[in-house]
Motif scaffolding. Sequence first.
Motif, mmCIF file in Angstrom:
data_model
loop_
_atom_site.group_PDB
_atom_site.id
_atom_site.type_symbol
_atom_site.label_atom_id
_atom_site.label_comp_id
_atom_site.label_asym_id
_atom_site.label_seq_id
_atom_site.Cartn_x
_atom_site.Cartn_y
_atom_site.Cartn_z
ATOM 1 N N HIS A 147 32.677 46.790 23.159
ATOM 2 C CA HIS A 147 33.428 47.714 24.006
ATOM 3 C C HIS A 147 32.948 47.539 25.447
ATOM 4 N N PHE A 148 33.830 47.788 26.393
ATOM 5 C CA PHE A 148 33.512 47.578 27.796
ATOM 6 C C PHE A 148 32.716 48.742 28.362
ATOM 7 N N TYR A 149 31.747 48.403 29.209
ATOM 8 C CA TYR A 149 30.976 49.417 29.921
ATOM 9 C C TYR A 149 31.803 49.866 31.122
ATOM 10 N N THR A 150 32.150 51.149 31.163
ATOM 11 C CA THR A 150 33.053 51.644 32.212
ATOM 12 C C THR A 150 32.414 52.687 33.122
ATOM 13 N N GLU A 151 31.157 53.011 32.898
ATOM 14 C CA GLU A 151 30.499 54.029 33.735
ATOM 15 C C GLU A 151 30.485 53.591 35.205
ATOM 16 N N GLY A 152 30.811 54.502 36.097
ATOM 17 C CA GLY A 152 30.797 54.207 37.527
ATOM 18 C C GLY A 152 32.040 53.524 38.041
ATOM 19 N N ALA A 153 33.038 53.334 37.177
ATOM 20 C CA ALA A 153 34.274 52.672 37.617
ATOM 21 C C ALA A 153 34.961 53.496 38.698
ATOM 22 N N LEU A 154 35.661 52.817 39.590
ATOM 23 C CA LEU A 154 36.400 53.497 40.651
ATOM 24 C C LEU A 154 37.507 54.373 40.062
ATOM 25 N N LYS A 155 37.772 55.473 40.717
ATOM 26 C CA LYS A 155 38.865 56.351 40.294
ATOM 27 C C LYS A 155 40.198 55.839 40.847
ATOM 28 N N THR A 156 40.120 55.106 41.959
ATOM 29 C CA THR A 156 41.316 54.557 42.586
ATOM 30 C C THR A 156 41.230 53.032 42.575
ATOM 31 N N ALA A 157 42.235 52.399 43.138
ATOM 32 C CA ALA A 157 42.232 50.935 43.215
ATOM 33 C C ALA A 157 41.245 50.471 44.282
ATOM 34 N N PRO A 158 40.537 49.365 44.053
ATOM 35 C CA PRO A 158 39.679 48.825 45.110
ATOM 36 C C PRO A 158 40.517 48.359 46.296
ATOM 37 N N LYS A 159 39.886 48.296 47.442
ATOM 38 C CA LYS A 159 40.597 47.921 48.669
ATOM 39 C C LYS A 159 41.293 46.568 48.492
ATOM 40 N N GLY A 160 42.573 46.543 48.864
ATOM 41 C CA GLY A 160 43.339 45.305 48.789
ATOM 42 C C GLY A 160 44.155 45.158 47.525
ATOM 43 N N TYR A 161 44.036 46.131 46.609
ATOM 44 C CA TYR A 161 44.774 46.056 45.347
ATOM 45 C C TYR A 161 45.589 47.328 45.149
ATOM 46 N N SER A 162 46.742 47.192 44.510
ATOM 47 C CA SER A 162 47.615 48.336 44.302
ATOM 48 C C SER A 162 47.240 49.076 43.019
ATOM 49 N N GLN A 163 47.602 50.352 42.988
ATOM 50 C CA GLN A 163 47.312 51.184 41.819
ATOM 51 C C GLN A 163 48.056 50.696 40.574
ATOM 52 N N ASP A 164 49.173 50.019 40.781
ATOM 53 C CA ASP A 164 49.959 49.565 39.627
ATOM 54 C C ASP A 164 49.720 48.094 39.293
ATOM 55 N N HIS A 165 48.573 47.562 39.754
ATOM 56 C CA HIS A 165 48.227 46.168 39.427
ATOM 57 C C HIS A 165 48.133 46.011 37.910
ATOM 58 N N GLU A 166 48.584 44.883 37.424
ATOM 59 C CA GLU A 166 48.594 44.617 35.980
ATOM 60 C C GLU A 166 47.211 44.778 35.359
ATOM 61 N N PHE A 167 46.160 44.431 36.119
ATOM 62 C CA PHE A 167 44.802 44.475 35.581
ATOM 63 C C PHE A 167 43.945 45.521 36.296
ATOM 64 N N ILE A 168 44.564 46.631 36.682
ATOM 65 C CA ILE A 168 43.875 47.630 37.493
ATOM 66 C C ILE A 168 42.635 48.195 36.805
ATOM 67 N N GLU A 169 42.664 48.357 35.483
ATOM 68 C CA GLU A 169 41.510 48.914 34.779
ATOM 69 C C GLU A 169 40.297 47.994 34.886
ATOM 70 N N LEU A 170 40.519 46.698 34.879
ATOM 71 C CA LEU A 170 39.427 45.744 35.061
ATOM 72 C C LEU A 170 38.980 45.701 36.519
ATOM 73 N N LEU A 171 39.916 45.785 37.443
ATOM 74 C CA LEU A 171 39.589 45.718 38.868
ATOM 75 C C LEU A 171 38.766 46.921 39.327
ATOM 76 N N ARG A 172 38.896 48.033 38.653
ATOM 77 C CA ARG A 172 38.145 49.233 39.019
ATOM 78 C C ARG A 172 36.674 49.175 38.609
ATOM 79 N N LEU A 173 36.337 48.299 37.687
ATOM 80 C CA LEU A 173 34.974 48.249 37.158
ATOM 81 C C LEU A 173 33.983 47.756 38.207
ATOM 82 N N LYS A 174 32.775 48.323 38.182
ATOM 83 C CA LYS A 174 31.694 47.867 39.054
ATOM 84 C C LYS A 174 30.703 46.983 38.300
ATOM 85 N N SER A 175 30.693 47.104 37.000
ATOM 86 C CA SER A 175 29.962 46.185 36.129
ATOM 87 C C SER A 175 30.967 45.601 35.156
#
Length: 217
Positions: A147-175
């Motif tokens: 299972h993926f470690y998701t603690e500390g993930a961004l609540k919003t999209a990282p700078k330069g990426y849209s909220q509806d990006h196909e892989f937004i859940e992965l892009l939000r991760l910090k680890s």
Amino acid sequence: MARKVIFEFLEQLSANNSKEWMDANRAWYEEAKNEVVNLFEPILTSLKEIDPRIVQPSARKAISRINNNLMFHPERPTYKNHFGVVFGHGKGLADFYVHLGTDETLMAGGIWHPDSERLKKIRTEIDYEGHKLMKTLHAEPFKSWFHFYTEGALKTAPKGYSQDHEFIELLRLKSIAAIRLITRKDILSDGFHDMVIESYTVILPMIDFLNVALLDD
């Protein structure tokens, strides 16, 4: 079984976490550490047959220091309550980790809290090639084991990426790390060697995906 000493020592260290206690029980610590080496040396040999890129020359060199870094985290106890064993392709890259602790036992792969430059590279790779990573994450047995470690993930999209990006859940991760929880019984069993090899084989495509991004200049 000889490897039981690993957990017997760690439990007592956790209950008596001080330099004075460690100094008085240094021989016991070395005995427990030697059992970790004996456990992982043949595992490392098998891993290198699968993946010759692994840089650790021996199981002893793969074991992390048991001392906590009190300079940056003075609130932590003097010693860790676990042995950590790391196999990877080099400093700063994604790797494979086995945790033998009093509170939890697990295997994991990926990269933990990369700095902003490395995280930017990983996000760029996910942006362009995220379908490759998703294929690994949704394949069996990865999907059942890890299972993926998701603690500390961004609540919003990282700078330069849209909220509806196909892989937004992965892009939000910090680890970018996946964890397989195991038991002390697994570690003490005769099948542990094969369990580690199988887990490494399953998670290696994810590690390779991350390292392609990190090595890209």
